[in-house]
Design a protein around this motif. Structure first.
Motif, PDB file in Angstrom:
ATOM      1  N   MET A  30       7.980 -19.883 -22.492  1.00 48.03           N
ATOM      2  CA  MET A  30       7.875 -18.791 -21.529  1.00 48.03           C
ATOM      3  C   MET A  30       7.443 -19.341 -20.166  1.00 48.03           C
ATOM      4  O   MET A  30       6.501 -20.150 -20.084  1.00 48.03           O
ATOM      5  CB  MET A  30       6.866 -17.762 -22.007  1.00 48.03           C
ATOM      6  N   HIS A  31       8.112 -18.881 -19.103  1.00 46.94           N
ATOM      7  CA  HIS A  31       7.781 -19.324 -17.755  1.00 46.94           C
ATOM      8  C   HIS A  31       7.939 -18.179 -16.773  1.00 46.94           C
ATOM      9  O   HIS A  31       8.459 -17.105 -17.123  1.00 46.94           O
ATOM     10  CB  HIS A  31       8.664 -20.504 -17.359  1.00 46.94           C
ATOM     11  N   ALA A  32       7.515 -18.419 -15.539  1.00 47.45           N
ATOM     12  CA  ALA A  32       7.583 -17.385 -14.499  1.00 47.45           C
ATOM     13  C   ALA A  32       8.250 -17.941 -13.257  1.00 47.45           C
ATOM     14  O   ALA A  32       8.094 -19.115 -12.914  1.00 47.45           O
ATOM     15  CB  ALA A  32       6.192 -16.883 -14.160  1.00 47.45           C
ATOM     16  N   ALA A  33       9.010 -17.074 -12.581  1.00 50.07           N
ATOM     17  CA  ALA A  33       9.648 -17.423 -11.306  1.00 50.07           C
ATOM     18  C   ALA A  33       9.338 -16.335 -10.300  1.00 50.07           C
ATOM     19  O   ALA A  33       9.134 -15.163 -10.665  1.00 50.07           O
ATOM     20  CB  ALA A  33      11.156 -17.567 -11.481  1.00 50.07           C
ATOM     21  N   GLU A  34       9.297 -16.705  -9.033  1.00 55.21           N
ATOM     22  CA  GLU A  34       9.067 -15.723  -7.976  1.00 55.21           C
ATOM     23  C   GLU A  34       9.787 -16.146  -6.711  1.00 55.21           C
ATOM     24  O   GLU A  34      10.044 -17.329  -6.490  1.00 55.21           O
ATOM     25  CB  GLU A  34       7.578 -15.562  -7.694  1.00 55.21           C
ATOM     26  N   ARG A  37      16.589  -4.376  -3.831  1.00 57.39           N
ATOM     27  CA  ARG A  37      16.897  -4.495  -5.256  1.00 57.39           C
ATOM     28  C   ARG A  37      17.122  -5.964  -5.573  1.00 57.39           C
ATOM     29  O   ARG A  37      17.955  -6.627  -4.960  1.00 57.39           O
ATOM     30  CB  ARG A  37      18.147  -3.686  -5.602  1.00 57.39           C
ATOM     31  N   ILE A  38      16.359  -6.492  -6.542  1.00 55.36           N
ATOM     32  CA  ILE A  38      16.400  -7.911  -6.890  1.00 55.36           C
ATOM     33  C   ILE A  38      17.050  -8.086  -8.260  1.00 55.36           C
ATOM     34  O   ILE A  38      16.635  -7.454  -9.236  1.00 55.36           O
ATOM     35  CB  ILE A  38      14.991  -8.529  -6.884  1.00 55.36           C
ATOM     36  N   THR A  39      18.062  -8.942  -8.328  1.00 54.02           N
ATOM     37  CA  THR A  39      18.745  -9.262  -9.573  1.00 54.02           C
ATOM     38  C   THR A  39      18.506 -10.729  -9.905  1.00 54.02           C
ATOM     39  O   THR A  39      18.723 -11.606  -9.061  1.00 54.02           O
ATOM     40  CB  THR A  39      20.259  -8.996  -9.455  1.00 54.02           C
ATOM     41  N   TRP A  40      18.048 -10.980 -11.127  1.00 57.08           N
ATOM     42  CA  TRP A  40      17.798 -12.346 -11.585  1.00 57.08           C
ATOM     43  C   TRP A  40      18.887 -12.785 -12.555  1.00 57.08           C
ATOM     44  O   TRP A  40      19.394 -11.978 -13.341  1.00 57.08           O
ATOM     45  CB  TRP A  40      16.439 -12.436 -12.283  1.00 57.08           C
ATOM     46  N   GLU A  41      19.230 -14.081 -12.517  1.00 54.34           N
ATOM     47  CA  GLU A  41      20.231 -14.633 -13.429  1.00 54.34           C
ATOM     48  C   GLU A  41      19.850 -16.064 -13.792  1.00 54.34           C
ATOM     49  O   GLU A  41      19.335 -16.807 -12.955  1.00 54.34           O
ATOM     50  CB  GLU A  41      21.623 -14.639 -12.794  1.00 54.34           C
ATOM     51  N   ILE A  42      20.124 -16.432 -15.035  1.00 49.64           N
ATOM     52  CA  ILE A  42      19.970 -17.822 -15.489  1.00 49.64           C
ATOM     53  C   ILE A  42      21.316 -18.269 -16.041  1.00 49.64           C
ATOM     54  O   ILE A  42      21.960 -17.535 -16.794  1.00 49.64           O
ATOM     55  CB  ILE A  42      18.886 -17.953 -16.576  1.00 49.64           C
ATOM     56  N   PRO A  53      16.230 -21.884 -22.197  1.00 50.26           N
ATOM     57  CA  PRO A  53      17.245 -22.010 -23.249  1.00 50.26           C
ATOM     58  C   PRO A  53      16.808 -22.987 -24.338  1.00 50.26           C
ATOM     59  O   PRO A  53      16.017 -23.912 -24.096  1.00 50.26           O
ATOM     60  CB  PRO A  53      18.465 -22.531 -22.486  1.00 50.26           C
ATOM     61  N   ALA A  54      17.346 -22.789 -25.524  1.00 48.46           N
ATOM     62  CA  ALA A  54      17.013 -23.663 -26.644  1.00 48.46           C
ATOM     63  C   ALA A  54      17.748 -24.999 -26.556  1.00 48.46           C
ATOM     64  O   ALA A  54      17.288 -26.002 -27.097  1.00 48.46           O
ATOM     65  CB  ALA A  54      17.350 -22.964 -27.961  1.00 48.46           C
ATOM     66  N   LYS A  55      18.883 -24.997 -25.878  1.00 48.13           N
ATOM     67  CA  LYS A  55      19.700 -26.207 -25.795  1.00 48.13           C
ATOM     68  C   LYS A  55      19.263 -27.081 -24.628  1.00 48.13           C
ATOM     69  O   LYS A  55      19.071 -26.606 -23.507  1.00 48.13           O
ATOM     70  CB  LYS A  55      21.166 -25.825 -25.627  1.00 48.13           C
ATOM     71  N   GLU A  56      19.119 -28.361 -24.882  1.00 49.77           N
ATOM     72  CA  GLU A  56      18.734 -29.294 -23.820  1.00 49.77           C
ATOM     73  C   GLU A  56      19.829 -29.382 -22.769  1.00 49.77           C
ATOM     74  O   GLU A  56      21.021 -29.284 -23.058  1.00 49.77           O
ATOM     75  CB  GLU A  56      18.486 -30.685 -24.409  1.00 49.77           C
ATOM     76  N   GLY A  57      19.419 -29.569 -21.502  1.00 48.52           N
ATOM     77  CA  GLY A  57      20.382 -29.723 -20.428  1.00 48.52           C
ATOM     78  C   GLY A  57      19.911 -29.082 -19.140  1.00 48.52           C
ATOM     79  O   GLY A  57      18.814 -28.528 -19.049  1.00 48.52           O
ATOM     80  N   PRO A  58      20.766 -29.165 -18.089  1.00 44.52           N
ATOM     81  CA  PRO A  58      20.404 -28.617 -16.771  1.00 44.52           C
ATOM     82  C   PRO A  58      20.799 -27.145 -16.632  1.00 44.52           C
ATOM     83  O   PRO A  58      21.884 -26.739 -17.042  1.00 44.52           O
ATOM     84  CB  PRO A  58      21.221 -29.493 -15.818  1.00 44.52           C
ATOM     85  N   TYR A  59      19.911 -26.377 -16.010  1.00 45.68           N
ATOM     86  CA  TYR A  59      20.137 -24.950 -15.777  1.00 45.68           C
ATOM     87  C   TYR A  59      19.677 -24.598 -14.373  1.00 45.68           C
ATOM     88  O   TYR A  59      19.146 -25.429 -13.635  1.00 45.68           O
ATOM     89  CB  TYR A  59      19.372 -24.105 -16.808  1.00 45.68           C
ATOM     90  N   ARG A  60      19.901 -23.341 -14.018  1.00 50.73           N
ATOM     91  CA  ARG A  60      19.496 -22.872 -12.695  1.00 50.73           C
ATOM     92  C   ARG A  60      19.167 -21.391 -12.800  1.00 50.73           C
ATOM     93  O   ARG A  60      19.874 -20.629 -13.463  1.00 50.73           O
ATOM     94  CB  ARG A  60      20.632 -23.106 -11.688  1.00 50.73           C
ATOM     95  N   ILE A  61      18.103 -20.966 -12.114  1.00 48.64           N
ATOM     96  CA  ILE A  61      17.738 -19.560 -12.069  1.00 48.64           C
ATOM     97  C   ILE A  61      18.010 -19.034 -10.663  1.00 48.64           C
ATOM     98  O   ILE A  61      17.662 -19.687  -9.667  1.00 48.64           O
ATOM     99  CB  ILE A  61      16.267 -19.323 -12.488  1.00 48.64           C
TER     100      ILE A  61
END
Length: 444
Positions: free
Chosen positions: A354-358, A370-375, A413-421
């Protein structure tokens, strides 16, 4: 009038007969249309090249894309530049209704595609298709010019003769069928090698266009230093912020993207400081990208959101083109943090944690935002860097947890690798702002 003696007449008859025979064998082509009778042409006055449209000087205040033509006109733009002929008829009609001119792209395979250029049937089909297309749209009032090829490259070696033969044949055909509109081609940056070969091996281009991003600051110097060989008119067919290939990256190779507000500042500064608007050969420029597109991220070059909202870059272009600011400015983001860290901190996270972003704003947050979040996974990692993906990766919405205000919780995510929020902020006036942060999931 001087009289010609019979002797001289007798000597000239065979020459005249030969000239007539050559014309007949060539199909008795009509003489070229004088420039000032053409709908669009490039003239020269007081040492400066000028693009004339309907007998009036026309400076290209353009954008590269296909959509949002009314917004382009409202921002002070006057031209849209395309790369291919898909839906060209509808685009020309829409552009005419919006008061926008069109630089129509005629796509051809890259010069290294020699298998195609040696295929006589394939080349003939392309020629026939473009012959019909040019004749179909050459009288459309929205058409400004043709762009034959985008970044096709113009190499030295003799083995590329099939490419040059095809290219010159297409170029000649366009001029013959449509003498009313100039023809250009778009190069990557200021490329001396390509310019050498265009001068030596290509006959009839009216101007050179360049797609130039991070190298724009060198253009004025390059133009001056190479003017001894080429001093013709030019157009900037694409320009903007640094591409993902020109920017700072994380330790695992993820390009670091600025907020849309920072991009707006960079567009404005780049145009003000480096666009060669006072160069006597400059015919105008097309900002990239007037629409929404996926290129490493769905926000990197996109001046519009998926819902049609406009970014601060659109407003920066309005200031450039008209000198006026919009009534309602786009939301002003400062940056995004993940667990208090920014993209340059090389954020490594455990899977399933679990983590937090702002996101932080330059001013108080309005209740109307209106703020929309995506990973989502990194596009370049999935597709390979050389394999450009036109579609946004699948969004991992199930990982987002209870967004509140300018903050959200998320599970990695459960899978190792690069992501972006990502965070997209929209206001009530049709504007938006974006920010994103890359992170890497490291398996234990």
């Amino acid at each position: 009038m001087h009289r010609i003696t019979p002797y001289i007449q007798a000597q000239r008859l065979p020459v005249l007969a030969a000239a007539v025979l050559i014309l007949l064998l060539a199909g008795c082509s009509a003489p070229p249309v004088p420039l000032k009778e053409r709908k669009v042409y490039i003239g020269r006055q007081d040492g400066r090249y000028i693009l004339f449209r309907d007998k009036r000087p026309f400076i290209v205040k353009g954008a590269a894309g296909y959509d949002h033509l009314e917004a382009l006109h409202a921002a002070g733009g006057n031209t849209i530049r395309t790369w291919d002929t898909a839906g060209l008829g509808n685009l020309l009609d829409s552009a005419q209704a919006a008061g926008i001119a069109v630089i129509a792209g005629l796509s051809v395979p890259l010069s290294r595609s020699l298998e195609f250029y040696k295929d006589t049937a394939g080349v003939a089909a392309l020629y026939k298709s473009y012959h019909a297309l040019v004749n179909r749209y050459k009288h459309h009032p929205a058409l400004l010019m043709w762009c034959l090829g985008n970044e096709v490259d113009f190499p030295y070696k003799p083995r590329f003769r099939p490419f040059y033969k095809t290219y010159n044949r297409l170029l000649q055909m366009i001029h013959e069928q449509d003498p009313d509109h100039p023809v250009t081609t778009a190069l990557i940056n200021f490329d001396r090698r390509c310019l050498y070969n265009i001068r030596w091996k290509v006959k009839g281009l009216d101007l050179i266009s360049m797609n130039i991003f991070g190298e724009l600051h060198n253009l004025e110097r390059e133009l001056k230093n190479f003017s001894w060989f080429w001093d013709g008119p030019f157009l900037i067919s694409e320009w903007g912020i640094n591409g993902p290939w020109e920017t700072e990256a994380t330790a695992w190779g993820a390009p670091i993207e600025n907020t849309s507000n920072k991009k707006a500042e960079q567009y404005l500064q780049r145009y003000t400081d480096h666009m060669p608007v006072n160069n006597p050969r400059f015919l105008g420029a097309c900002v990239f990208y007037w629409g929404q597109k996926q290129e490493v991220t769905h926000t990197w070059f996109s001046l519009f959101a998926e819902n049609g909202a406009a970014s601060a870059v659109v407003q920066a272009m309005q200031l450039i083109w008209t000198g006026q600011q919009p009534t309602h400015r786009a939301p002003s983001l400062k940056y995004m943090l993940v667990e208090g860290k920014g993209a340059r901190d090389n954020i490594l996270l455990q899977p399933g944690a679990m983590h937090a972003a702002e996101i932080l704003f330059d001013e108080a947050i309005s209740d109307s935002l209106r703020i929309t979040w995506e990973i989502m996974p990194e596009d370049w990692y999935i597709r390979y860097r050389s394999d450009v993906n036109a579609r946004k990766p699948v969004v991992l919405n199930s990982l987002l947890l209870s967004p509140q205000g300018n903050k959200t919780g998320f599970r990695t995510p459960a899978k190792e690798g690069p992501y972006r929020i990502f965070a997209t902020v929209c206001d009530r006036y049709g504007n938006f702002a974006t920010a994103n942060t890359p992170f890497y999931v490291v398996a234990p």
